[in-house]
Write a protein that holds these residues in place. Structure first.
Motif, PDB file in Angstrom:
ATOM      1  N   ILE A  22       0.867  -1.175   0.000  1.00 37.42           N
ATOM      2  CA  ILE A  22       0.000   0.000   0.000  1.00 37.42           C
ATOM      3  C   ILE A  22       0.905   1.226   0.000  1.00 37.42           C
ATOM      4  O   ILE A  22       1.859   1.307   0.777  1.00 37.42           O
ATOM      5  CB  ILE A  22      -0.913  -0.013   1.244  1.00 37.42           C
ATOM      6  N   LYS A  23       0.603   2.176  -0.866  1.00 35.11           N
ATOM      7  CA  LYS A  23       1.453   3.369  -0.973  1.00 35.11           C
ATOM      8  C   LYS A  23       1.070   4.382   0.115  1.00 35.11           C
ATOM      9  O   LYS A  23      -0.119   4.552   0.398  1.00 35.11           O
ATOM     10  CB  LYS A  23       1.271   4.020  -2.348  1.00 35.11           C
TER      11      LYS A  23
ATOM     12  N   ALA B 158      -7.630  -5.573   5.376  1.00 37.63           N
ATOM     13  CA  ALA B 158      -6.540  -4.606   5.257  1.00 37.63           C
ATOM     14  C   ALA B 158      -7.079  -3.226   4.906  1.00 37.63           C
ATOM     15  O   ALA B 158      -7.864  -3.067   3.985  1.00 37.63           O
ATOM     16  CB  ALA B 158      -5.564  -5.072   4.197  1.00 37.63           C
ATOM     17  N   ASN B 159      -6.667  -2.251   5.699  1.00 36.96           N
ATOM     18  CA  ASN B 159      -7.071  -0.877   5.495  1.00 36.96           C
ATOM     19  C   ASN B 159      -6.256  -0.281   4.362  1.00 36.96           C
ATOM     20  O   ASN B 159      -5.056  -0.501   4.283  1.00 36.96           O
ATOM     21  CB  ASN B 159      -6.777  -0.123   6.791  1.00 36.96           C
ATOM     22  N   ARG B 160      -6.892   0.407   3.459  1.00 40.00           N
ATOM     23  CA  ARG B 160      -6.148   0.969   2.330  1.00 40.00           C
ATOM     24  C   ARG B 160      -6.167   2.491   2.317  1.00 40.00           C
ATOM     25  O   ARG B 160      -5.720   3.108   1.369  1.00 40.00           O
ATOM     26  CB  ARG B 160      -6.748   0.469   1.006  1.00 40.00           C
TER      27      ARG B 160
ATOM     28  N   LEU C 247       0.614   1.587   6.885  1.00 38.84           N
ATOM     29  CA  LEU C 247       0.053   0.703   5.850  1.00 38.84           C
ATOM     30  C   LEU C 247       1.115   0.128   4.906  1.00 38.84           C
ATOM     31  O   LEU C 247       1.030  -1.044   4.540  1.00 38.84           O
ATOM     32  CB  LEU C 247      -1.020   1.446   5.033  1.00 38.84           C
TER      33      LEU C 247
ATOM     34  N   ALA D  43       0.310   8.014   1.679  1.00 38.70           N
ATOM     35  CA  ALA D  43      -0.006   9.374   1.243  1.00 38.70           C
ATOM     36  C   ALA D  43       1.177  10.237   1.687  1.00 38.70           C
ATOM     37  O   ALA D  43       1.726  10.035   2.773  1.00 38.70           O
ATOM     38  CB  ALA D  43      -1.287   9.845   1.908  1.00 38.70           C
TER      39      ALA D  43
ATOM     40  N   PRO E  54      -5.582 -11.004   8.028  1.00 34.27           N
ATOM     41  CA  PRO E  54      -5.912 -11.428   6.671  1.00 34.27           C
ATOM     42  C   PRO E  54      -4.806 -11.037   5.686  1.00 34.27           C
ATOM     43  O   PRO E  54      -3.826 -10.391   6.096  1.00 34.27           O
ATOM     44  CB  PRO E  54      -7.186 -10.624   6.384  1.00 34.27           C
ATOM     45  N   PRO E  55      -4.984 -11.406   4.390  1.00 32.65           N
ATOM     46  CA  PRO E  55      -3.991 -10.999   3.390  1.00 32.65           C
ATOM     47  C   PRO E  55      -3.893  -9.479   3.310  1.00 32.65           C
ATOM     48  O   PRO E  55      -4.898  -8.783   3.457  1.00 32.65           O
ATOM     49  CB  PRO E  55      -4.557 -11.553   2.081  1.00 32.65           C
ATOM     50  N   VAL E  56      -2.691  -8.995   3.092  1.00 32.30           N
ATOM     51  CA  VAL E  56      -2.456  -7.555   2.976  1.00 32.30           C
ATOM     52  C   VAL E  56      -1.676  -7.327   1.675  1.00 32.30           C
ATOM     53  O   VAL E  56      -0.736  -8.076   1.400  1.00 32.30           O
ATOM     54  CB  VAL E  56      -1.638  -7.051   4.181  1.00 32.30           C
ATOM     55  N   PRO E  57      -2.073  -6.338   0.891  1.00 31.50           N
ATOM     56  CA  PRO E  57      -1.392  -6.107  -0.391  1.00 31.50           C
ATOM     57  C   PRO E  57       0.124  -5.972  -0.226  1.00 31.50           C
ATOM     58  O   PRO E  57       0.600  -5.301   0.682  1.00 31.50           O
ATOM     59  CB  PRO E  57      -1.990  -4.780  -0.877  1.00 31.50           C
TER      60      PRO E  57
ATOM     61  N   ALA F  14      -5.366   6.080   2.314  1.00 29.40           N
ATOM     62  CA  ALA F  14      -4.122   6.827   2.186  1.00 29.40           C
ATOM     63  C   ALA F  14      -4.420   8.181   1.566  1.00 29.40           C
ATOM     64  O   ALA F  14      -3.894   8.554   0.540  1.00 29.40           O
ATOM     65  CB  ALA F  14      -3.119   6.042   1.356  1.00 29.40           C
TER      66      ALA F  14
END
Lengths: 457, 387
Positions: A176-177, B121-123, B138, A179, A243-246, B125
């Motif tokens: 996850i990128k 998973a929280n995304r 994250l 911010a 759970p799975p995480v990117p 951003a």
């Protein structure tokens, strides 16, 4: 996709078919189109970089080449075709070659006309494997001379498996990128340059992480940063399983790190097993480049080597190091008369889901022979048993290590960046005088680094 | 000026708790609110204020339209996830105590299991202050509430010698309570400590059974003045204290960067306010509703709220200390581990039932109940009592 509605039924049918095929026994195999000849031998030795003297006899590892069909639309039948078809229909659609064992009764001479036979071996399964549930299918090919004397036999084994449903646990794509805003850009810019930057108030000097626009101590908005030493210790940590995480493959460690400078940061602890992480463990920063836009400060145990934490660092120098250029992969495939497109057509190979074109098995065995004869010049080989591992893709480097086990046994291991490509046992005939494969005449092919393994006995 | 003792909860309402409601979140909100309004003996036209969570998908005006409320005089949203729960009642009580509204309904409704699941998973951003907070975490795959709580749990274990079994005793207690609550998802499904220990890792040191369930459903709470409540059918449940709070260097769920990870200072802050406002001490409450999204934070809350000293909760809870027949029954309805995860609002409803004396697992002689909201985030709490 499992698609097996009636597992018992399928197993029974497979067993019945296997028994039927075993009953058939040996039958005619692929024809040998040309007599053993110098031109094909030269193509083979040049492509594989084999510098041995093969004027009178063919390299033993070439045996299968004599019965390869060449560039034809219809491949010759194998002794296990019907079983392989039934396995496909029953959901065991995946296939991976696992073993190839060649036994040489004698070396074949230039000018000899060979013929080949085949027979079904056995069916073993179902077995739970890393690929999924599957059956091991074994068959044999044999070669005979004009006097019907056997000159070589080859065992070939594949695993036919039910491709596992993707669990979703495997990471897809990158992480996850973050911010990034006006107040935080300096941190990420620093990471790209290999600096762990900590915000520092330009007026009172207070350090602060995570950073922010106003110093909470003196309320100055003038900001600067220091570059942290990159040393710290684990304050707390977790091991993520679910759970799975990117972008992540569990289990992985996330830790709060107490930096020597007195602030805390969060990152992954890599370079050791999750169970080896503990509170208070000293760690040091490394920088993980994700792409052009993002580099993540990460952490490894403080006593780990900074540059190459992987096993590659401990590996002794290879006895044979072969850059797998596309030319090498293609030339060796064609020199072994293997025209399967995955060995020469990059686009097609990729369309079939592989990373690139890759080395064919006949070449892998040839390279095992080459490494063995480099370690034991003049030896006569009795057999080569190869266990196949990860694919050796174009663009990678094959590093071959040879190790003597006893007077007549060598272990040969060929590794690529993904892991072991082949692990082989090579047996040497005891009392025969050398008839071929005399010591290589240096220098070897210029692009290769050859190193003789001395004193390994 | 103070709100203490001036307002009361006159009605509670809820939908069923499920894993797939099969209807929109707005419908759940409207059904829960209507149920609460009817429980209070009121009509939608009596309502002039609505409060919900900042995280709720149902706008106050949308709920107003569904219920046919003619006009609102007060509406408000409370931030920070489950930390908002008791905050909604605090806002409602402030509005009623100051005359800004007469009857305020607090609600929370979601399809948190069949729709957007917080446990995934929280995304987030975004380039706002909250998005930037998440951005420190994250990219490292540090992206779920279980992981964020586990980080504090590990440090708590390290500092005080608490074990996974100590966390497990919380789960066992909640499932015991839920087993006798017909509205609970885990009705008649108690667990043993061994089952807790054998459940798979979610984020080590948290097992699956350390994590609350995910639920679909809605809960609503009606707040009005104590005087008006006295004229309504249910005995008034008086709001004797209501507080919100943060701690030093507070972040969403990542207050790791200074201070003690084995503590929840925001809850300490809320606890001090609650005891101050109510004039009570921990010894004066007969049962506590403690937000139990993850078991370790039940232990730390007991310490922050003064039921025991720091690091002593594992002794406090052992031998059934927080079970229905223990020294302090916690979450007699089964909590979010056992009944349902409605972001803490079902806990407030249980607090009301315990004061009314109508709970399925009724604690005897309840005069005061402590209720807390989500922890690890900025949080809130209530002290409810008999009138």
């Amino acid at each position: 996709m499992t698609g097996v509605h009636d597992a018992t039924g399928v197993h029974d049918r497979l067993q019945a078919l296997a028994a039927e095929l075993a009953e058939v026994g040996e039958r005619a195999g692929a024809p040998c189109l040309d007599p053993v000849n110098g031109a094909m031998i030269r193509n083979w030795t040049q492509a594989l970089g084999d510098t041995g003297d093969w004027a009178e006899v063919a390299p033993p590892a070439m045996i299968q080449v004599w019965s390869m069909p060449g560039l034809v639309a219809q491949k010759g039948a194998s002794a296990a075709d019907e079983i392989l078809r039934l396995l496909n229909e029953s959901g065991y659609t995946g296939v991976v070659a696992t073993n190839c064992e060649q036994t040489y009764d004698r070396y074949v001479k230039v000018g000899e006309q060979l013929r080949s036979t085949m027979r079904f071996g056995e069916l073993v399964g179902p077995k739970k494997t890393a690929m999924g549930e599957g059956y091991f299918v074994t068959w044999y090919q044999s070669w005979y001379d004009e006097n019907d004397q056997r000159v070589a036999e080859m065992l070939f084994r594949v695993l036919k498996f039910q491709p596992r449903k993707r669990s979703g646990a495997k990471s897809k794509g990158g992480p996850i990128k973050p911010a990034i805003g006006l107040d935080t850009a300096f941190y990420w810019d620093g990471a790209k340059e290999g600096e762990l930057r900590i915000q520092c108030c330009a007026d009172c000097g207070a350090l602060r992480h995570p950073p922010g626009p106003m110093c909470p101590k003196c309320h100055s908005v003038k900001r600067d940063h220091v570059v942290a030493s990159g040393r710290g210790e684990v304050h707390s940590y977790v091991v993520h399983h679910h759970p799975p995480v990117p972008g992540k493959t569990p289990p992985y460690v996330v830790a709060v790190i107490d930096l020597d400078e007195g602030v805390r940061v969060v990152g992954n602890v890599n370079g050791c097993a999750p169970e080896d992480v503990s509170i208070g463990m000293p760690v040091q920063v490394v920088f993980e480049r994700v792409d052009d836009d993002l580099t993540l400060p990460q952490w490894i145990p403080a006593d780990a080597p900074v540059e190459a934490p992987e096993a590659a660092a401990e590996e002794p120098p290879a006895d044979l190091e072969i850059p797998l250029t596309p030319t090498f992969v293609i030339a060796t495939a064609l020199a072994t008369r293997d025209f399967t497109p995955v060995h020469h057509d990059t686009e097609l190979a990729r369309a079939q889901g592989t990373k690139d074109i890759f080395l064919n098995i006949l070449t892998s065995i040839g390279l095992v022979q080459r490494a063995a004869l480099q370690a034991e010049p003049g030896a006569v080989l009795e057999s080569i048993s190869v266990r196949l591992g990860v694919p050796a893709y174009a663009g990678d480097t094959l590093r071959v290590h040879t190790e003597r086990v006893d007077a007549t046994t060598l272990k040969v291991r060929g590794a690529v960046s993904l892991g072991d490509h082949v692990t082989a046992t090579v047996r040497i005939k005891e009392s025969e005088p050398p008839v071929g494969g005399r010591p290589p005449t240096p220098p070897a092919a210029p692009e290769e680094r050859l190193r003789r393994q001395g004193g390994a006995r | 000026m103070s709100l203490v003792g001036k307002t009361a909860i006159a009605g509670i309402g809820a939908t069923e708790f499920s894993k797939e409601s099969g209807r929109s979140e707005l419908q759940l909100a409207a059904e829960a609110c209507l149920d609460a309004i009817r429980d209070a003996g009121l009509k939608p036209s009596d309502v002039d204020g609505l409060v919900t969570f900042a995280a709720d998908a149902n706008a106050e005006i949308a709920v107003q339209r569904e219920l046919g409320i003619p006009e609102l005089r007060f509406f408000s949203r409370v931030e920070y996830g489950g930390g908002a729960a008791c905050g909604t009642v605090a806002h409602a009580a402030m509005a009623v105590a100051t005359g800004q509204a007469d009857v305020v309904v607090c609600y929370r409704a979601f399809n948190e299991r069949s729709g957007h699941r917080f446990g995934q998973a929280n995304r987030s951003a975004r380039v706002d202050s909250t998005g930037l907070e998440f951005s420190w975490h994250l990219p490292y795959g540090f992206a779920t509430p279980a992981a964020w709580v586990a980080m504090q749990a590990r440090r708590y274990m390290h500092e005080y010698g608490a074990t996974s079994e100590d966390f497990g005793r919380v789960a066992v207690a909640m499932r015991r309570h839920a087993a006798t609550n017909p509205k609970a998802w885990f009705h008649q499904r108690p667990i043993t400590l061994a089952e807790h220990q054998e459940s798979r890792w979610i984020v080590d040191p948290l097992h699956l059974l350390d994590c609350c369930q995910e639920s679909d459903g809605g809960v609503a709470i009606v707040v009005t003045s104590v005087e008006r409540a006295r004229d309504l059918p249910n005995p008034p449940v008086v709001i004797n204290a209501a507080a919100q709070g943060t701690g030093p260097d507070q972040m969403m769920m990542f207050s790791y960067y200074s201070g003690d990870l084995a503590a929840l200072p925001a809850m300490g802050n809320v606890g001090r306010r609650l005891w101050e406002q109510s004039g009570l001490t921990p010894a004066d409450v007969q049962t506590a509703i403690l937000y139990d999204h993850f078991t370790p934070f039940v232990l730390i809350q007991l310490e922050e709220l003064g039921f025991c000293g720091h690091g002593e909760a594992r002794d406090f809870i052992k031998d059934g200390g927080i079970e229905i027949d223990g020294r302090l029954p916690v979450n007699p309805h089964g909590g979010q581990l056992g009944e349902a995860y409605i972001h803490g609002m079902n806990g407030i409803a249980e607090g009301v039932r315990q004061v009314r004396g109508t709970a399925v697992n009724q604690v005897r002689d309840v005069r005061n109940v402590l209720v807390t909201a989500g922890t690890g985030v900025p949080t809130s709490g209530l002290v409810l009592g008999v009138s």
